[in-house]
Design an enzyme around this catalytic site. Structure first.
Site, short mmCIF file in Angstrom:
data_model
loop_
_atom_site.label_atom_id
_atom_site.label_comp_id
_atom_site.label_asym_id
_atom_site.label_seq_id
_atom_site.Cartn_x
_atom_site.Cartn_y
_atom_site.Cartn_z
N GLU A 23 0.92 -1.36 -0.08
CA GLU A 23 0.00 -0.13 -0.13
C GLU A 23 0.87 1.21 0.04
O GLU A 23 1.99 1.31 0.69
CB GLU A 23 -0.81 -0.15 1.12
N CYS A 34 3.43 8.59 1.04
CA CYS A 34 3.97 7.60 2.16
C CYS A 34 4.44 6.42 1.43
O CYS A 34 3.31 5.69 0.70
CB CYS A 34 2.82 7.45 3.24
N CYS A 68 6.07 -6.37 7.30
CA CYS A 68 7.15 -5.65 8.26
C CYS A 68 7.91 -6.67 9.01
O CYS A 68 7.36 -7.70 9.47
CB CYS A 68 6.50 -4.57 9.12
N CYS A 128 5.77 -4.43 16.45
CA CYS A 128 5.03 -2.99 17.22
C CYS A 128 3.80 -3.49 17.39
O CYS A 128 2.87 -3.61 16.49
CB CYS A 128 5.29 -1.86 16.58
N CYS A 171 0.79 -1.29 15.83
CA CYS A 171 0.65 -0.79 14.37
C CYS A 171 0.32 -2.02 13.75
O CYS A 171 0.58 -3.37 13.94
CB CYS A 171 2.35 -0.74 14.02
N GLY A 197 6.77 -1.78 6.22
CA GLY A 197 8.03 -2.05 6.60
C GLY A 197 8.82 -1.17 7.47
O GLY A 197 8.63 0.11 7.72
N GLU A 198 10.02 -1.75 7.68
CA GLU A 198 10.98 -1.02 8.55
C GLU A 198 12.10 -0.66 7.48
O GLU A 198 12.89 -1.61 6.98
CB GLU A 198 11.52 -1.78 9.68
N SER A 256 11.77 7.02 7.96
CA SER A 256 11.22 6.57 9.59
C SER A 256 11.57 5.28 10.01
O SER A 256 11.35 4.37 9.28
CB SER A 256 9.81 6.67 9.66
N SER A 277 10.63 6.68 15.49
CA SER A 277 9.21 5.91 16.19
C SER A 277 9.63 5.74 17.65
O SER A 277 9.95 4.75 18.07
CB SER A 277 8.79 4.72 15.33
N LEU A 278 9.07 6.76 18.37
CA LEU A 278 10.07 6.80 19.97
C LEU A 278 8.61 5.98 20.70
O LEU A 278 8.84 4.82 21.17
CB LEU A 278 10.11 8.14 20.35
N HIS A 279 7.65 6.80 20.93
CA HIS A 279 6.38 6.22 21.54
C HIS A 279 6.35 5.94 22.94
O HIS A 279 5.21 5.72 23.53
CB HIS A 279 5.90 5.06 20.59
N ASN A 284 -4.69 5.75 15.78
CA ASN A 284 -5.56 5.44 14.83
C ASN A 284 -6.16 3.83 14.81
O ASN A 284 -5.13 3.04 14.86
CB ASN A 284 -5.05 5.79 13.35
N CYS A 303 -1.70 6.70 9.96
CA CYS A 303 -0.46 6.31 10.43
C CYS A 303 -0.70 4.99 11.26
O CYS A 303 -1.51 4.85 12.16
CB CYS A 303 0.11 7.28 11.29
#
Length: 439
Positions: free
Chosen positions: A145, A158, A165, A169, A172, A230-231, A262, A284-286, A361, A404
């Site tokens: 996507e 994006c 991935c 996480c 996600c 993906g990373e 990212s 991507s801290l979070h 989201n 996101c």
């Protein structure tokens, strides 16, 4: 299905002293289903998305003399990446002989757009099917996507870097699906070409009827974020090459300062990304405590917060003019307290940074909820008063699962009936039509 983590050392998953341990820690990574050596391309191949060197190699393979390769590659490069040519016949300054040679074994085909969904806010999400790469594809290429987010002064694309991935996480949606394989440089760049096709973002082309695109005269796609599936830093070779193609000033022409990669924190690749791609960095801290980040972003068990932030301080080219973006998803009752905000400020001291606060989201099956708006505003106020830009990212494309953390290939997500509808030519917009009519 993807198998267990590459990481064999199973450390704790965040249970505090005296708490019952809920079981084995979740895997940090998944192994790919398809190994690179298994990829075999048969039949005519497209020249779209190749690096300059790869394009020259294709010319050498059909017998173009070495003394002509640079010039001929430059001609093809211009037609493909500046003019958006979809046929060799459009290339008016390329000889008929060379066009005939190329047309026999190559194409200018793009990946197939299986479906397009358009959000109420103008966000567009494309389900893109790559050409088959071998028998393992069962005559169907991998699907990813890609999302276009328009604004009055910019258009952000994006892009995805993997099919699925590597990481797991917990908040996600993409992280819940298996990892199939990395995308090639060509497949990454092709997402930008597809977007420009669909938006009419080539010289002499026009946007689709009713499209919401920038009105200040800039290109419709002006910014790239590697924040799709993906990373990126587990596919660093292809990501670096793709940034090079996208930013070539004689081609697709995007500024490297408008290309952001990212990552969840694959620390060993930071230096190489900065030196070779010179792209902007987003983290991507979070979470501000290792115990919580171990749960939200299990990669933290390999590269904990202290190590991650030191790598940010050492990132090549970081400065007040090239700040690092820290992404922080707002999870109700999990990471959104005043204490969390103050600790975030303390941790980032000395790092040129801005902080994107992302309202969570939701997606089917998630155990998390979005923080209340008043709580998000209070968190933002604390960060802002400490001297950091702390915009709250407006959710875009939620109604089409394009926001996101919501991306997940339709192959994984759609029910069998919906899948059949796609195969019969009914777009995904038909599958989701009416789902939010009462909003």
């Amino acid at each position: 299905m993807a198998t267990a983590s590459f990481d064999s050392a199973r450390r704790g998953n965040g249970a505090g002293p005296g708490e019952a341990h809920p079981g084995p820690a979740p895997a940090i990574e998944k192994t790919p289903e398809i190994r690179p050596e298994a990829l075999e391309t048969t039949g005519p191949t497209s020249l779209v998305g190749l690096t300059r060197e790869a394009l020259k190699a294709r010319l050498a393979a059909i017998g173009v003399p070495e003394r002509e390769q640079r010039m001929r590659a430059g001609q093809l490069w211009h037609w493909i990446n500046v003019r958006g040519a979809a046929s060799f016949d459009e290339m008016t300054n390329v000889s008929k002989v060379l066009k005939g040679q190329l047309a026999g074994i190559h194409t200018l085909d793009r990946p197939e757009v299986v479906s397009e969904q358009v959000s109420r806010d103008g966000t567009r999400k494309w389900l893109i099917r790559m050409p088959p790469t071998g028998k393992h594809d069962h005559n169907r290429g991998a699907e990813i996507e890609c999302v276009y987010i328009p604004a009055n002064d910019r258009g952000t694309l994006c892009v995805s870097s993997q099919v699925g991935c590597t990481l797991t996480c917990s908040f996600c949606h993409t992280g819940t699906q298996r990892l199939v394989r990395n995308l090639s440089c060509q497949e990454i760049v092709s997402q930008l070409v597809v977007a420009r096709d669909r938006l009419g973002d080539w010289p002499g082309k026009t946007p689709p009827k009713g499209a919401f695109v920038p009105v200040d005269g800039s290109r419709f796609v002006s910014n790239i974020v590697f924040m799709g599936m993906g990373e990126p830093l587990y596919n660093v070779d292809n990501v670096i090459d793709a940034v090079g193609v996208m930013s070539d000033h004689e081609g697709l022409g995007l500024s490297r300062r408008r290309i952001t990669v990212s990552t969840s924190g694959v620390v060993p690749q930071f230096e190489r990304l900065g030196l070779e791609a010179n792209a902007m960095l987003a983290i991507s801290l979070h979470a501000v405590r290792d115990e919580l980040r171990n749960e939200l972003v299990p990669l933290n068990r390999k590269y904990p917060i202290r190590e991650l932030l030191q790598a940010c301080r050492d990132y090549p080219g970081v400065s007040n003019a090239r700040r690092i973006t820290f992404e922080y998803v707002m999870l109700k009752g999990v990471n959104d307290s005043d204490a969390d905000a103050r600790e975030l400020v303390r941790l980032l001291k000395g790092i040129p940074a801005k902080i994107n606060l992302i309202p969570f989201n939701p997606w089917p099956g998630s155990k998390y909820e979005c923080s209340d708006w008043e709580r998000i505003e209070r968190f933002s106020e604390i960060v802002f008063n400490a001297g950091y830009a702390s915009p709250v990212r407006t959710p875009r494309g939620r109604d089409i699962l394009a926001a996101c953390g919501q991306l997940k290939s339709e192959t994984e997500k759609l029910r069998a009936r919906a899948r059949m509808m796609l195969e019969e030519g009914i777009g995904a917009e038909g599958v989701y039509a009416g789902a939010h009519d009462d909003d």
